[in-house]
Design a protein around this motif. Structure first.
Motif, PDB file in Angstrom:
ATOM      1  N   ILE A  55       0.854  -1.195   0.000  1.00  0.00           N
ATOM      2  CA  ILE A  55       0.000   0.000   0.000  1.00  0.00           C
ATOM      3  C   ILE A  55       0.888   1.243   0.000  1.00  0.00           C
ATOM      4  CG2 ILE A  55      -1.748   1.278   1.278  1.00  0.00           C
ATOM      5  CD1 ILE A  55      -2.699  -1.385   2.441  1.00  0.00           C
ATOM      6  N   GLU A  56       0.721   2.078  -0.990  1.00  0.00           N
ATOM      7  CA  GLU A  56       1.485   3.324  -1.059  1.00  0.00           C
ATOM      8  C   GLU A  56       1.029   4.300   0.038  1.00  0.00           C
ATOM      9  OE1 GLU A  56       3.920   4.928  -3.111  1.00  0.00           O
ATOM     10  OE2 GLU A  56       4.446   2.869  -3.626  1.00  0.00           O
ATOM     11  N   PRO A  57       1.905   5.184   0.505  1.00  0.00           N
ATOM     12  CA  PRO A  57       1.497   6.191   1.489  1.00  0.00           C
ATOM     13  C   PRO A  57       0.271   6.974   1.022  1.00  0.00           C
ATOM     14  CG  PRO A  57       3.877   6.199   1.237  1.00  0.00           C
ATOM     15  CD  PRO A  57       3.346   5.268   0.192  1.00  0.00           C
ATOM     16  N   GLY A  58      -0.672   7.149   1.924  1.00  0.00           N
ATOM     17  CA  GLY A  58      -1.857   7.948   1.620  1.00  0.00           C
ATOM     18  C   GLY A  58      -2.908   7.246   0.779  1.00  0.00           C
ATOM     19  N   ASP A  59      -2.746   5.949   0.487  1.00  0.00           N
ATOM     20  CA  ASP A  59      -3.702   5.196  -0.339  1.00  0.00           C
ATOM     21  C   ASP A  59      -4.950   4.897   0.498  1.00  0.00           C
ATOM     22  OD1 ASP A  59      -5.165   3.367  -1.805  1.00  0.00           O
ATOM     23  OD2 ASP A  59      -3.460   2.085  -2.313  1.00  0.00           O
ATOM     24  N   GLU A  60      -5.990   5.678   0.299  1.00  0.00           N
ATOM     25  CA  GLU A  60      -7.193   5.522   1.118  1.00  0.00           C
ATOM     26  C   GLU A  60      -7.958   4.248   0.777  1.00  0.00           C
ATOM     27  OE1 GLU A  60      -9.561   8.957   2.098  1.00  0.00           O
ATOM     28  OE2 GLU A  60      -8.043  10.293   1.255  1.00  0.00           O
ATOM     29  N   ARG A  61      -7.845   3.780  -0.449  1.00  0.00           N
ATOM     30  CA  ARG A  61      -8.497   2.517  -0.800  1.00  0.00           C
ATOM     31  C   ARG A  61      -7.881   1.382   0.009  1.00  0.00           C
ATOM     32  NH1 ARG A  61      -6.532   2.043  -5.406  1.00  0.00           N
ATOM     33  NH2 ARG A  61      -8.113   3.065  -6.686  1.00  0.00           N
ATOM     34  N   VAL A 217      10.892  13.434   8.867  1.00  0.00           N
ATOM     35  CA  VAL A 217       9.943  12.513   8.229  1.00  0.00           C
ATOM     36  C   VAL A 217      10.353  12.400   6.764  1.00  0.00           C
ATOM     37  CG1 VAL A 217       7.530  12.008   7.739  1.00  0.00           C
ATOM     38  CG2 VAL A 217       8.138  13.240   9.829  1.00  0.00           C
ATOM     39  N   LEU A 218      10.759  11.213   6.346  1.00  0.00           N
ATOM     40  CA  LEU A 218      11.356  11.018   5.034  1.00  0.00           C
ATOM     41  C   LEU A 218      10.340  10.511   4.010  1.00  0.00           C
ATOM     42  CD1 LEU A 218      14.638   9.212   6.183  1.00  0.00           C
ATOM     43  CD2 LEU A 218      14.192  11.674   5.994  1.00  0.00           C
ATOM     44  N   ALA A 219      10.650  10.757   2.738  1.00  0.00           N
ATOM     45  CA  ALA A 219       9.843  10.242   1.636  1.00  0.00           C
ATOM     46  C   ALA A 219      10.499   9.013   1.029  1.00  0.00           C
ATOM     47  CB  ALA A 219       9.652  11.324   0.578  1.00  0.00           C
ATOM     48  N   SER A 220      11.358   8.368   1.802  1.00  0.00           N
ATOM     49  CA  SER A 220      12.081   7.169   1.367  1.00  0.00           C
ATOM     50  C   SER A 220      12.145   6.229   2.552  1.00  0.00           C
ATOM     51  CB  SER A 220      13.495   7.547   0.926  1.00  0.00           C
ATOM     52  OG  SER A 220      14.219   8.084   2.032  1.00  0.00           O
ATOM     53  N   GLY A 221      12.848   5.102   2.398  1.00  0.00           N
ATOM     54  CA  GLY A 221      13.123   4.265   3.547  1.00  0.00           C
ATOM     55  C   GLY A 221      14.073   4.969   4.494  1.00  0.00           C
ATOM     56  N   VAL A 224      17.749   5.101   3.532  1.00  0.00           N
ATOM     57  CA  VAL A 224      18.111   5.762   2.274  1.00  0.00           C
ATOM     58  C   VAL A 224      18.355   7.237   2.554  1.00  0.00           C
ATOM     59  CG1 VAL A 224      17.340   6.386  -0.049  1.00  0.00           C
ATOM     60  CG2 VAL A 224      16.790   4.131   0.889  1.00  0.00           C
ATOM     61  N   VAL A 225      19.514   7.737   2.179  1.00  0.00           N
ATOM     62  CA  VAL A 225      19.846   9.150   2.408  1.00  0.00           C
ATOM     63  C   VAL A 225      19.443   9.960   1.181  1.00  0.00           C
ATOM     64  CG1 VAL A 225      21.700  10.805   2.767  1.00  0.00           C
ATOM     65  CG2 VAL A 225      21.725   8.615   3.978  1.00  0.00           C
ATOM     66  N   TYR A 226      18.545  10.919   1.378  1.00  0.00           N
ATOM     67  CA  TYR A 226      18.157  11.826   0.294  1.00  0.00           C
ATOM     68  C   TYR A 226      17.778  13.168   0.905  1.00  0.00           C
ATOM     69  CZ  TYR A 226      16.121  13.756  -3.897  1.00  0.00           C
ATOM     70  OH  TYR A 226      15.862  14.559  -4.977  1.00  0.00           O
ATOM     71  N   PRO A 227      18.338  14.272   0.382  1.00  0.00           N
ATOM     72  CA  PRO A 227      19.341  14.350  -0.678  1.00  0.00           C
ATOM     73  C   PRO A 227      20.729  13.919  -0.177  1.00  0.00           C
ATOM     74  CG  PRO A 227      18.908  16.528   0.205  1.00  0.00           C
ATOM     75  CD  PRO A 227      17.930  15.609   0.878  1.00  0.00           C
ATOM     76  N   ARG A 228      21.595  13.559  -1.119  1.00  0.00           N
ATOM     77  CA  ARG A 228      22.916  13.068  -0.757  1.00  0.00           C
ATOM     78  C   ARG A 228      23.719  14.095   0.026  1.00  0.00           C
ATOM     79  NH1 ARG A 228      23.443   7.706  -0.506  1.00  0.00           N
ATOM     80  NH2 ARG A 228      22.585   6.689  -2.362  1.00  0.00           N
ATOM     81  N   HIS A 252      12.990   4.292  -2.472  1.00  0.00           N
ATOM     82  CA  HIS A 252      13.484   5.620  -2.829  1.00  0.00           C
ATOM     83  C   HIS A 252      12.324   6.594  -3.014  1.00  0.00           C
ATOM     84  CE1 HIS A 252      17.765   4.615  -3.401  1.00  0.00           C
ATOM     85  NE2 HIS A 252      17.284   3.399  -3.621  1.00  0.00           N
ATOM     86  N   PRO A 253      12.594   7.896  -2.862  1.00  0.00           N
ATOM     87  CA  PRO A 253      11.515   8.890  -2.988  1.00  0.00           C
ATOM     88  C   PRO A 253      11.110   9.120  -4.431  1.00  0.00           C
ATOM     89  CG  PRO A 253      13.604   9.992  -2.613  1.00  0.00           C
ATOM     90  CD  PRO A 253      13.878   8.519  -2.494  1.00  0.00           C
ATOM     91  N   THR A 254       9.870   9.540  -4.608  1.00  0.00           N
ATOM     92  CA  THR A 254       9.348  10.000  -5.898  1.00  0.00           C
ATOM     93  C   THR A 254       8.606  11.302  -5.635  1.00  0.00           C
ATOM     94  OG1 THR A 254       7.234   8.850  -5.628  1.00  0.00           O
ATOM     95  CG2 THR A 254       9.037   7.613  -6.683  1.00  0.00           C
ATOM     96  N   PRO A 255       8.321  12.100  -6.677  1.00  0.00           N
ATOM     97  CA  PRO A 255       7.599  13.360  -6.442  1.00  0.00           C
ATOM     98  C   PRO A 255       6.297  13.177  -5.667  1.00  0.00           C
ATOM     99  CG  PRO A 255       8.519  13.340  -8.651  1.00  0.00           C
ATOM    100  CD  PRO A 255       8.782  11.971  -8.082  1.00  0.00           C
ATOM    101  N   SER A 256       5.517  12.153  -6.005  1.00  0.00           N
ATOM    102  CA  SER A 256       4.238  11.969  -5.306  1.00  0.00           C
ATOM    103  C   SER A 256       4.461  11.561  -3.853  1.00  0.00           C
ATOM    104  CB  SER A 256       3.398  10.910  -6.020  1.00  0.00           C
ATOM    105  OG  SER A 256       4.049   9.649  -5.997  1.00  0.00           O
ATOM    106  N   ARG A 257       5.517  10.825  -3.582  1.00  0.00           N
ATOM    107  CA  ARG A 257       5.781  10.417  -2.206  1.00  0.00           C
ATOM    108  C   ARG A 257       6.180  11.594  -1.327  1.00  0.00           C
ATOM    109  NH1 ARG A 257       9.026   4.667  -3.283  1.00  0.00           N
ATOM    110  NH2 ARG A 257       7.132   3.371  -3.445  1.00  0.00           N
ATOM    111  N   PHE A 258       6.846  12.580  -1.907  1.00  0.00           N
ATOM    112  CA  PHE A 258       7.149  13.792  -1.137  1.00  0.00           C
ATOM    113  C   PHE A 258       5.854  14.483  -0.697  1.00  0.00           C
ATOM    114  CE2 PHE A 258      11.414  13.710  -3.223  1.00  0.00           C
ATOM    115  CZ  PHE A 258      12.173  13.767  -2.061  1.00  0.00           C
ATOM    116  N   ILE A 259       4.920  14.614  -1.630  1.00  0.00           N
ATOM    117  CA  ILE A 259       3.654  15.280  -1.305  1.00  0.00           C
ATOM    118  C   ILE A 259       2.894  14.502  -0.239  1.00  0.00           C
ATOM    119  CG2 ILE A 259       1.413  15.980  -2.222  1.00  0.00           C
ATOM    120  CD1 ILE A 259       3.651  17.808  -3.067  1.00  0.00           C
ATOM    121  N   LEU A 260       2.832  13.182  -0.388  1.00  0.00           N
ATOM    122  CA  LEU A 260       2.070  12.364   0.559  1.00  0.00           C
ATOM    123  C   LEU A 260       2.755  12.302   1.916  1.00  0.00           C
ATOM    124  CD1 LEU A 260       1.074   9.618  -1.997  1.00  0.00           C
ATOM    125  CD2 LEU A 260      -0.496  11.162  -0.821  1.00  0.00           C
TER     126      LEU A 260
END
Length: 423
Positions: A55-61, A217-221, A224-228, A252-260
């Protein structure tokens, strides 16, 4: 618990289901609980670990399925042939197939072991460390949270404030972010942000520099270090505070994961402070989520001509509250009596004069001298009263007498707000 059914019937293809049935090394059950209760708790935990891969973050279904069926039963359904009489509803065939592929590939035992090697842990609803305020997200609540760091997340989140803003911030934004982070830390508040470049990083660094507490609060595991460029910063937070993520190790982070990710920042804290944000900034999403959840929404003003402050100013035109320092933030989010100091301009010597004396002082010419009669006329008072006030002003060093005429002293003419005009 519906999840008890996971030990019977068709387990499906996937390693995840076998792990759920065993429950070994899934976690520690309640103290004094019998083996059956401990097994159920461990199975629930393992199922939630697996579901962070599904389940992706924020997936209400997915959140609705989890609420309806429980974690163990949901994993059983996703890894078993679909029951035509009781299907999972609300997803297309293609979408449901994606859930199933992810469930079949999930290996919760491996994820827990990988995180343990990194000094991390997994918490979920029902754990003593779970922050109850995340439940306000409803079906968008995280399945569970992966953590690194010594901080107790629930305790630290009780007195926390989010400080967020633009990645490509101006020097002003970086200065304000660091100053607010340090100021909040000095007042005993935990600073929460997203460890991103710009304002986020400045807020974390400000809190750490003040010897305070901070959560990222990270958008990755959490491994995982982001940004480097924030390798050292994220390492320091892991050592002194807490790294928090919904995503499992290695993701790893993606644009949508940052928002969520931002909804977790908003829900975790008492209020969200936006330092700099353009109209399409993700920081505005954090603030608006905070607003919907009934948290304080706070903005730091910038130059009216700055595009990076345009989004903040739009917030301030709505429900957000304007602040300029940590004391004003604490006044909003803190307990009764935690007030910011009163703000006022400097007190000038003239401010200490009574109204009648001030009128006589105003009646003296800026240059030259004047008789008592003219001063009394311009001050709208009697000559006796004017003379009385002139001697009061003389004792205070505002005026001096020259024969039967009076004039301002040179020191009075240099005071802020002194008259510069002629008689």
């Amino acid at each position: 618990m519906k999840g008890d059914d996971a030990t019977s019937g068709d387990r499906g293809s996937g390693e995840a289901t076998g792990a759920l049935a065993g429950g070994a090394s899934a976690g520690v059950g309640p103290v004094g609980a019998d083996a059956e209760t401990v097994g159920a708790v461990d199975s629930e935990r393992l199922a939630r670990v697996a579901l962070t891969r599904v389940i992706e973050p924020g997936d209400e279904r997915g959140g609705r399925w989890l609420r309806t069926h429980g974690a163990v039963e949901l994993m059983r359904r996703l890894t078993s042939p679909e029951d035509p009489d009781d299907p999972l509803t609300g997803a297309s065939t293609a979408r449901l197939a994606t859930y199933r592929r992810r469930a079949a590939a999930a290996d919760p035992e491996q994820d827990l072991a990988a995180l343990a090697d990194a000094g991390g842990r997994f918490v979920c609803p029902g754990d003593s460390e779970w922050p109850g305020q995340l439940d306000d997200l409803g079906d968008a609540r995280p399945v569970g949270l992966w953590l690194r760091g010594p901080a107790d997340l629930r305790i630290w989140a009780l007195r926390s404030v989010a400080v967020v803003g633009a990645r490509a911030c101006t020097p002003y934004g970086a200065h304000m972010g660091a100053g607010l982070g340090a100021g909040l830390a000095e007042k005993g508040w935990v600073v929460v942000s997203g460890a991103a470049a710009g304002v986020d990083g400045a807020a974390h660094r400000g809190a750490l520099a003040a010897g305070g507490a901070t959560i990222a609060v990270l958008a990755s595991g959490v491994d995982v270090v982001y940004p480097r460029g924030h390798t050292e910063l994220i390492g320091r937070i892991a050592e002194q505070g807490a790294l928090v993520a919904e995503l499992p190790p290695g993701d790893h982070p993606t644009p949508s994961r940052f928002i969520l990710r931002n909804r977790v920042i908003a829900a975790l804290t008492r209020g969200t402070v936006v330092v700099e944000a353009a109209y399409r900034s993700g920081s505005l999403a954090t603030a608006r989520t905070a607003q919907r959840l009934g948290r304080h929404t706070i903005g730091v003003p910038g130059p009216a001509t700055s595009g990076l402050s345009a989004g903040v100013h739009e917030l301030l035109r709505g429900e957000a509250v304007l602040v300029t320092d940590a004391a004003e933030i604490v006044e909003l989010v803190g307990e009764m009596g935690e007030l910011a100091p009163a703000r006022h301009g400097p007190v000038l010597p003239r401010d200490l004069l009574g109204p009648a004396t001030a009128r006589v002082l105003d009646a003296l010419p800026g240059h030259g001298e004047a008789p008592v009669r003219a001063i009394a006329r311009d001050a709208a008072t009697t000559e006796d009263e004017a003379l009385n006030r002139l001697y009061e002003l003389h004792s205070l060093g505002f005026v001096e007498r020259e024969g039967d005429r009076w004039r301002l002293t040179s020191s009075a003419l240099r005071l802020p707000g002194a008259r510069r005009g002629g008689a």
